[in-house]
Design a protein around this motif. Structure first.
Motif, mmCIF file in Angstrom:
data_model
loop_
_atom_site.group_PDB
_atom_site.id
_atom_site.type_symbol
_atom_site.label_atom_id
_atom_site.label_comp_id
_atom_site.label_asym_id
_atom_site.label_seq_id
_atom_site.Cartn_x
_atom_site.Cartn_y
_atom_site.Cartn_z
ATOM 1 N N SER A 270 0.841 -1.082 -0.043
ATOM 2 C CA SER A 270 0.085 -0.054 -0.116
ATOM 3 C C SER A 270 0.896 1.266 -0.158
ATOM 4 O O SER A 270 0.362 2.176 -0.678
ATOM 5 N N ARG A 271 2.059 1.099 0.515
ATOM 6 C CA ARG A 271 2.821 2.370 0.797
ATOM 7 C C ARG A 271 3.435 2.501 -0.836
ATOM 8 O O ARG A 271 3.707 3.678 -1.168
ATOM 9 N N ILE A 273 1.816 1.813 -3.651
ATOM 10 C CA ILE A 273 0.790 2.596 -4.411
ATOM 11 C C ILE A 273 0.613 4.062 -4.026
ATOM 12 O O ILE A 273 0.462 5.063 -4.731
ATOM 13 N N LEU A 274 0.782 4.254 -2.531
ATOM 14 C CA LEU A 274 0.640 5.469 -2.103
ATOM 15 C C LEU A 274 1.826 6.575 -2.690
ATOM 16 O O LEU A 274 1.505 7.677 -2.913
ATOM 17 N N ILE A 275 3.129 6.030 -2.761
ATOM 18 C CA ILE A 275 4.140 6.968 -3.276
ATOM 19 C C ILE A 275 3.914 7.176 -4.755
ATOM 20 O O ILE A 275 3.861 8.323 -5.425
ATOM 21 N N GLY A 276 3.138 6.208 -5.560
ATOM 22 C CA GLY A 276 2.821 6.494 -7.015
ATOM 23 C C GLY A 276 1.820 7.612 -6.954
ATOM 24 O O GLY A 276 1.849 8.294 -7.870
ATOM 25 N N ILE A 277 0.961 7.331 -6.269
ATOM 26 C CA ILE A 277 -0.310 8.225 -6.247
ATOM 27 C C ILE A 277 0.186 9.821 -5.703
ATOM 28 O O ILE A 277 -0.099 10.559 -6.577
ATOM 29 N N LEU A 279 3.097 10.962 -6.305
ATOM 30 C CA LEU A 279 3.981 11.485 -7.488
ATOM 31 C C LEU A 279 3.063 11.777 -8.609
ATOM 32 O O LEU A 279 3.244 12.683 -9.400
ATOM 33 N N GLY A 280 2.126 11.107 -9.004
ATOM 34 C CA GLY A 280 1.171 11.165 -9.892
ATOM 35 C C GLY A 280 0.518 12.603 -9.514
ATOM 36 O O GLY A 280 0.186 13.512 -10.778
ATOM 37 N N ILE A 281 0.189 12.730 -8.362
ATOM 38 C CA ILE A 281 -0.878 14.048 -8.283
ATOM 39 C C ILE A 281 0.292 15.400 -8.228
ATOM 40 O O ILE A 281 -0.103 16.322 -8.843
ATOM 41 N N VAL A 282 1.478 15.084 -7.715
ATOM 42 C CA VAL A 282 2.472 16.115 -7.891
ATOM 43 C C VAL A 282 2.807 16.439 -9.573
ATOM 44 O O VAL A 282 2.628 17.641 -9.909
#
Lengths: 299, 291
Positions: A270-271, A273-277, A279-282
């Protein structure tokens, strides 16, 4: 072109950069703008935009009723509900106090005063407060119509979770089988009966499953039987040596095992995925600020 | 060393020096939040890499490799299926407002889907939970139909407001699914508990379902009940993937480079923390950077 493209992009770029800089610049004006003013601007715009939404909703539902399109009865209920909530929210106070008692109408409150032969006066609730006062007509609608309907929808989740789990846990391939095993361990490990299952029983089951896997993979029954008998003997010997404690070895004790699954592989996944999310938002936000992405303007 | 990475190395050194210089400003001039130096340097690094990658993409004639994302490839398949079956496509852009970046991403993907529905002459239905989203989605859909030369097919009411309330919206969308039986259901945006209500209802009517969200807690529900799920960064990459614009794809390349840098930083932080915990050094990178 100027109005439809460049000015909106410039506004997004300016306010995006300003909001971003508020994170790093120690300036009260910029900070107040980013944290308070900008969010209030948004709330005000959203509040007025609700009128557009409500009009659109009414328009579509009225068309459906007037043209008697299929299942127009639902639209009639939607329109009636809309006006009911609108009228009791804007035009009816719906709460008249006689002492501690609350009545929906002034007439009912006055009749109560006469019936009780009381010296109390009828006090209407203030406008605005009437939507939050306990016992008001609006609160009655909220408590006895809206909340049960919302709770009904929410409760449907229990059944949907069951049907979704049934599909997800069908052991069609290796991944689905792993999910099934992990799901069973988590479910059993989190209920009281899980702590009553000895880790030795789990060890026997694991040893048997591995033997089953060996047989399926190698098609060699003797090898599988050898593994099962050998491992069963080893587990039994170890059990007699250690005195069969229910929670030892801890890795095979379901409450400990479920916690490990939850805190190690689950958290790691889950972490990631969270890092990916994040980065995607940034990256997406920066694309808007720099005007690289203009699709939201319809381009 | 490749010229590109020389530029990045030089750029990162420059950013670090700039951040140190800002932190060292005298008290009277200091407007910079020193405690956020690490985040500031990281943000500038991301900006530098992204802008440089975009510049390279603009000047290069070579195509940038982008791995196939099955969920996005399936969008066209879903539109085609709807066309063949003569049934509408249901597009749900989440339940939050335009202040959520996921909703913006959802509206952007809607533009691409509207392009396809205009091409294939397929009916599109977009129930929304926020009035501002309704206006934005209408604008995006209208532009898509105009771009495809099919303005007569655009109907303002294809994007319609339902309600702001979470479960009332879920009930309304589920009702639309049951009544209209869309051939494809696309969920792209920010979702909460209603995600499984949508996905299971869509499953029960036999629709092809594609979901995309950055809501971490809802991803498992979508993975379970939908045919394809765009998880996290895949969802944010959707616009670049569908538009095939080199400038936008360059943003994805930049994201990957940043990811490699982050992995390197995480390894460094683990080693630093291990040395600190073992008492081999007094320096702890995480504490030093105020993270």
């Amino acid at each position: 072109m100027l109005l439809k493209r460049y000015i909106p992009v410039a506004i997004v770029a300016f306010f995006g950069a300003l909001t971003l800089s508020a994170w790093f610049i120690d300036n009260e004006t910029i900070e107040t703008f980013a944290n308070d003013d900008a969010t209030q601007f948004f709330d005000i715009i959203a509040a007025f935009a609700v009128f557009l939404g409500a009009l659109n909703l009414l328009k579509l539902q009225f068309i459906k009723v007037l043209k008697q399109q299929s299942e127009w009865q639902y639209s009639a209920i939607a329109i009636a509900s809309f006006f009911f909530a609108f009228i009791i929210g804007f035009f009816i106070r719906g709460a008249y106090f006689v002492g501690e008692d609350v009545y929906f109408s002034q007439q009912a409150a006055e009749e109560a005063v006469v019936a009780m032969n009381s010296s109390e006066t009828v006090r209407p609730v203030d406008w605005g407060a009437h939507v939050q006062t306990d016992g008001s007509l609006f609160q009655w609608m909220f408590k006895y119509i809206f909340s049960p309907l919302s709770a009904t929808m929410f409760a449907l989740l229990a059944f949907f979770v069951a049907s979704a789990s049934f599909r997800a846990f069908r052991a069609r391939n290796l991944e689905a089988s792993l999910l099934l095993v992990a799901g069973i361990i988590i479910m059993l490990g989190r209920v009281p009966v899980g702590s009553l299952i000895s880790s030795w029983l789990i060890m026997y089951i694991v040893a048997f499953s591995v033997g089953f896997g060996i047989n399926a993979y190698t098609r060699n029954r003797n090898m599988a039987l050898g593994w099962v008998l050998g491992s069963f003997g080893l587990i039994t010997g170890l059990g007699f040596t250690m005195g069969w404690p229910i929670d030892q070895p801890a890795i095979f004790y379901l409450p400990a095992l479920q916690e490990w699954i939850y805190l190690v592989p689950n958290l790691a996944g889950s972490r990631a995925i969270l890092i990916g999310i994040g980065l995607g938002i940034v990256a997406t936000s920066l694309r808007y600020i720099f005007g690289l992405e203009k699709s939201y303007l319809g381009e | 060393m490749n010229n590109k990475y020389q530029v990045y190395a030089g750029g990162i050194v420059g950013i670090l020096l700039f951040t140190l210089a800002l932190s060292a400003l005298p008290e009277s001039l200091n407007f910079f939040r020193e405690e956020k130096s690490a985040m500031f340097a990281f943000t500038l690094t991301v900006i530098m890499i992204m802008l440089y990658e975009v510049r390279l993409a603009k000047s290069s004639s070579e195509d940038i490799f982008l791995r196939t994302i099955p969920g996005l490839k399936a969008v066209e398949e879903a539109v085609g299926r709807s066309t063949e079956m003569g049934r509408p496509i249901l597009y749900v852009p989440g339940i939050m407002d335009m202040n959520e970046v996921e909703t913006v991403a959802g509206v952007v993907v809607l533009g691409h889907v509207a392009n396809m529905t205009a091409q294939y002459e397929t009916e599109l239905d977009v129930p929304v939970a926020r009035a501002i989203v309704m206006q934005s989605a209408r604008q995006v859909a209208k532009e898509a139909y105009m771009t495809q030369g099919r303005p007569e097919m655009y109907n303002e009411d294809m994007v319609h407001y339902v309600t702001d309330d979470q479960f009332a919206y879920a009930a309304a969308v589920n009702g639309i699914m049951q009544r209209d039986e869309p051939a494809a259901c696309l969920y792209m945006g920010k979702f909460f508990a209603e995600s499984l209500l949508f996905a299971e209802t869509g499953n029960s009517i036999g629709a092809i379902q594609i979901a995309g969200t950055g809501s971490q807690t809802q991803i498992p529900f979508f993975v379970t009940a939908c045919d394809y799920t765009l998880m996290g960064e895949e969802f944010f990459a959707a616009s670049a993937y569908l538009s095939k614009e080199p400038e936008l794809i360059a943003g994805i390349t930049a994201q990957d480079i940043i990811k490699v840098l982050l992995i390197g930083f995480i390894m460094l932080a683990i080693v630093s923390r291990a040395f600190f915990d073992l008492g081999l050094t007094d320096f702890n990178l995480i504490t030093w950077l105020n993270l």
